[in-house]
Scaffold this active site. Structure first.
Site, PDB file in Angstrom:
ATOM      1  N   LYS A 130      -1.538   3.469  -3.191  1.00  0.00           N
ATOM      2  CA  LYS A 130      -2.334   4.024  -2.092  1.00  0.00           C
ATOM      3  C   LYS A 130      -1.604   5.140  -1.346  1.00  0.00           C
ATOM      4  CE  LYS A 130      -0.974   0.645   1.434  1.00  0.00           C
ATOM      5  NZ  LYS A 130      -0.283   1.615   2.293  1.00  0.00           N
ATOM      6  N   THR A 131      -0.282   5.000  -1.156  1.00  0.00           N
ATOM      7  CA  THR A 131       0.458   6.055  -0.457  1.00  0.00           C
ATOM      8  C   THR A 131       0.448   7.345  -1.267  1.00  0.00           C
ATOM      9  OG1 THR A 131       1.882   4.365   0.540  1.00  0.00           O
ATOM     10  CG2 THR A 131       2.647   6.643   0.644  1.00  0.00           C
ATOM     11  N   ASP A 155      -4.087   5.045   7.163  1.00  0.00           N
ATOM     12  CA  ASP A 155      -3.518   4.103   6.202  1.00  0.00           C
ATOM     13  C   ASP A 155      -3.673   2.669   6.724  1.00  0.00           C
ATOM     14  OD1 ASP A 155      -2.178   3.199   3.970  1.00  0.00           O
ATOM     15  OD2 ASP A 155      -0.183   3.695   4.722  1.00  0.00           O
ATOM     16  N   GLU A 156      -3.672   1.682   5.824  1.00  0.00           N
ATOM     17  CA  GLU A 156      -3.767   0.257   6.179  1.00  0.00           C
ATOM     18  C   GLU A 156      -4.941   0.008   7.122  1.00  0.00           C
ATOM     19  OE1 GLU A 156      -2.131  -1.820   4.602  1.00  0.00           O
ATOM     20  OE2 GLU A 156      -0.107  -1.133   4.136  1.00  0.00           O
ATOM     21  N   GLN A 172      -6.147  -7.849   1.818  1.00  0.00           N
ATOM     22  CA  GLN A 172      -4.826  -7.958   2.437  1.00  0.00           C
ATOM     23  C   GLN A 172      -4.901  -7.915   3.961  1.00  0.00           C
ATOM     24  OE1 GLN A 172      -1.407  -6.020   0.268  1.00  0.00           O
ATOM     25  NE2 GLN A 172      -3.075  -4.879  -0.713  1.00  0.00           N
ATOM     26  N   ARG A 218       3.432  -9.934  -4.292  1.00  0.00           N
ATOM     27  CA  ARG A 218       4.781  -9.410  -4.035  1.00  0.00           C
ATOM     28  C   ARG A 218       5.648  -9.504  -5.294  1.00  0.00           C
ATOM     29  NH1 ARG A 218       3.288  -6.303  -1.047  1.00  0.00           N
ATOM     30  NH2 ARG A 218       1.255  -7.151  -1.633  1.00  0.00           N
TER      31      ARG A 218
END
Length: 747
Positions: free
Chosen positions: A33-34, A218-219, A249, A601
């Protein structure tokens, strides 16, 4: 320049090239995503000719901001003018420019938490509310209101079920007035006042709407009501709002984030384009299968399934253990084994826990094997404030001259002894060559304090004297007595009521368990020797390897944004994960999203473990495995667990066995169980030890041995055929027996 749009996959490129209007990018874990967000900004500049000055990119943390800036510097050059910022930093910039409209000078101060605490304490004293309300409670309510964009009056109306609602309203009002008089804002005000500015001064809003033609967030799943409102207003003129996030998330609802912001984005912004990034670049196929299996049981989500082209990889390993100690010993042993066999670094390992109070056994096992570890996002067990506070009381009892310990807890819990009053005590002690505790015991004759501070010092002195008279109790009973007299349960449970994630009381219970284990192992030890052992344990936890190499213990919330080659998700039991509170409040879906975050993770290996028995105070609690274990293995029916519980009449799945050996089933009705306690417990036991009722051999039970005579069980540990009891015989001392074969009889 490091910009090459051809390096993106087709879904990423499609999102990057969608430049006009509202756009939602649902970016699954590890999907890049970044990269997409930064390439989109670079694409606007290099391919569309948009001025860098007109582009805004908002993140949540300084770490994410720095990472985004570094990437854009490589793409656009270090002198680029793209405004990359956290929400709070953006709002601070706006307020420095426009705050005079709200009655502030541009040089306003930003208060930290200590500043806020001092102001609230002062207000509580002024209004004479300090006996009724804790400052943390007031601060929590004010912060909660501001995150929702509510004025004191609005909050009073909307949250009128709180016992001290009117008092909170009055304090909230006066707190705001105090900050205005001080030309100061707290951290929440940076958002709250920006929203107020935009609501009341359209010319200020218009200036920044014109400035930021293209807005990126973002997020996005973590935005609260005020953050969403600010973003929506800023995008009001051009409508070019590009948000990236993942509803699967969203794990911060308890902190004020609003899941509906991302779930309803295309409804709030009609005509919005939605892109899904589903290719995961981090984890193996088996790990993603477990993640998809779990999250598919949620209803409030966008439909999506992660996939990967990393086809190789081990199966997810599920492990059940008899006790929490067995679980910790195996996990740490497996870490050491994997490192040795596969040349891993300790940095490659992470143990994920639902609550920080679960870390103690893992920390002790790391220490036993001299493995360095880091508690990411928190403090190691003996370094936690609540543990240090309790230890300080014990230190004073053993060493009355310990002025450092006295300073730490003379006003804990709150007794009205502020810094000024304490400094008077110190000065009087120095001027008269007396120990500080001696001054405390003779405070009335010193004639240096009056009112609440005097009463507080008298109460503290009486408490220490009382503890001194009970010092000869056995260590475990004595520490429990100290905890009870201080009132720690009331103090920390009140905090937990305000902050559902607060684990302080759970940590104290873990400490009490640690004391009991120590007392059982060293029954003739003194309190001084126990304190010495805790100091040595704290030092021992450092390990002996290069400090650059350490395993990680972290809560699942703190693990978000991190990744490790090998992950252990531990203590997966009902009422721990999902937590009892989430089940009570019908919020299991957020817990399931947390499990999804934890699973994703892992890059190469994933272990999911649970323990059948766990200590809760003086009780051994037998718990069912978490529903998330079944789901990770492929259970699809979200109601399957509820149906199982209903079938067997299980209201609350915890089975307890008290020290006296009396079994009970915790439930909220009186209907007869269709399944016995023994059936459930036996389902976890190995068949080779079922012919003997080993569960009746509990801590404190009296037993008889044909050779050694009568004794008392001081601790039971181990699993399966290895369940072992340490028995104290009056003449012979402590002897250990495997219960499956030992000729022990209960008396």
């Amino acid at each position: 320049m490091d910009f090459n749009i051809d390096m993106l996959n087709s879904a990423q490129r499609c999102a990057v090239e969608d430049t006009e209007g509202p756009v939602l990018v649902l970016a699954g874990a590890g999907s890049g995503k970044t990269r997409v967000l930064t390439h989109r900004v670079a694409h606007l500049v290099m391919s569309k000719g948009i001025s860098q000055y007109r582009i805004l990119a908002i993140t949540f943390t300084n770490k994410a901001t720095n990472e985004m800036r570094e990437r854009l510097n490589k793409m656009l050059g270090e002198d680029n003018r793209v405004f990359v910022s956290t929400f709070h930093s953006l709002c601070c910039t706006i307020l420095r420019d426009q705050c005079t409209k709200l009655g502030y000078d541009r040089n306003f101060s930003i208060l930290d938490q200590n500043d806020v605490l001092r102001i609230v304490k002062k207000l509580l004293r002024e209004f004479d509310y300090d006996d009724d309300l804790k400052p943390e409670t007031v601060i929590n309510h004010i912060s909660k209101a501001k995150s929702r964009g509510l004025t004191p009056a609005q909050y009073f109306i909307e949250d009128n079920d709180f016992e001290y609602n009117r008092e909170i309203f009055e304090l909230f009002n006066n707190y705001n007035e105090t900050l205005l008089q001080l030309n100061a804002m707290d951290f929440d005000d940076l958002l709250y006042k920006t929203d107020e500015l935009f609501n009341n001064f359209p010319e200020a809003l218009s200036k920044y709407q014109e400035r930021f033609q293209y807005i990126h967030v973002d997020e996005f799943q973590d935005t609260n009501a005020v953050q969403f409102d600010i973003v929506k207003k800023l995008a009001g003129k051009y409508g070019n709002l590009f948000v990236v996030g993942d509803d699967d998330q969203s794990i911060y609802g308890w902190r004020g984030s609003v899941l509906e912001n991302i779930l309803n984005f295309d409804k709030i912004f009609p005509g919005a384009n939605v892109h899904k990034l589903l290719r995961n670049y981090r984890s193996t196929e088996k790990i993603l299968e477990a993640a998809n299996n779990v999250i598919s049981n949620n209803k409030a989500r966008h439909d999506k399934n992660l996939y990967t082209e990393i086809k190789i990889g081990d199966d997810v390993e599920f492990r059940n253990f008899w006790s929490e100690r067995n679980e910790a010993e195996w996990v740490i042993g497996e870490i050491a084994s994997l490192k040795r066999r596969f040349n891993y670094s300790y940095n490659d390992f992470a143990i994920l826990i639902r609550a920080s109070s679960l870390s103690r056994h893992f920390e002790n096992c790391f220490a036993d094997l001299r493995i360095s570890y880091n508690f990411y996002g928190g403090h190691k067990f003996f370094d936690r404030a609540e543990i240090k506070n309790l230890l300080a009381y014990l230190r004073i009892i053993c060493n009355p001259r310990d002025a450092v310990a006295i300073e730490r807890i003379i006003n804990f819990p709150h007794r009205g002894i502020g810094e000024v009053s304490f400094n008077k005590l110190v000065k009087y002690a120095q001027d008269n060559s007396k120990d500080l505790l001696e001054v405390v015991f003779n405070i009335q004759s010193a004639n240096i304090l009056s009112g609440k501070p005097l009463k507080g010092v008298l109460d503290f002195g009486n408490l220490i004297l009382d503890f001194t008279t009970h010092k000869d109790m056995d260590i475990s009973s004595f520490v429990k007595y100290v905890v009870s007299k201080i009132g720690l349960e009331e103090v920390y449970m009140a905090m937990k009521k305000e902050d559902k994630e607060d684990d302080k009381w759970d940590n104290i219970k873990q400490f009490l368990q640690h004391v009991e284990e120590y007392s059982n192992e060293y029954p003739s030890s003194s309190i001084e020797e126990f304190l010495q052992s805790t100091v040595l344990a704290s030092e021992r936890h450092g390990g002996n390897v290069d400090e650059c190499e350490f395993a990680t213990i972290t809560t699942m919330h703190s693990a978000k944004g991190l990744e490790f080659k090998v992950v252990f998700i531990v203590a997966c039991e009902e009422d721990i994960f999902p937590s009892y509170q989430s089940k009570e409040k019908n919020n299991v879906e957020e817990e399931r999203r947390l499990m999804y975050v934890a699973i994703t993770r892992a890059r190469e290996k994933l272990y999911i473990t649970n323990a059948t028995s766990r200590m809760r105070g003086d009780n051994v609690v037998y718990a069912l495995p978490s529903r998330f274990i079944r789901e990770a293995k492929g259970a699809r029916n979200v109601n399957a667990y509820a149906e199982y519980a209903k079938k067997h009449n299980i209201i609350n799945e915890s089975i307890t066995k008290t020290q006296s050996g009396v079994e009970s089933y915790k439930k909220t009705d009186t209907t007869k169980n269709e399944i016995s306690v023994q059936q459930i417990v036996n389902s976890y036991k190995k068949t080779d030890v079922q012919e003997k009722d080993i569960l009746s051999f509990t801590n404190g039970a009296r037993v008889k041995h044909p050779t050694y005579g009568e004794g008392k069980i001081i601790v039971v540990y181990g699993s399966g055929a290895d369940i072992t009891a340490s028995v104290l015989f009056q003449e012979l001392g402590v002897k250990k027996f495997k219960l499956a074969v030992a000729p022990l009889e209960l008396i």
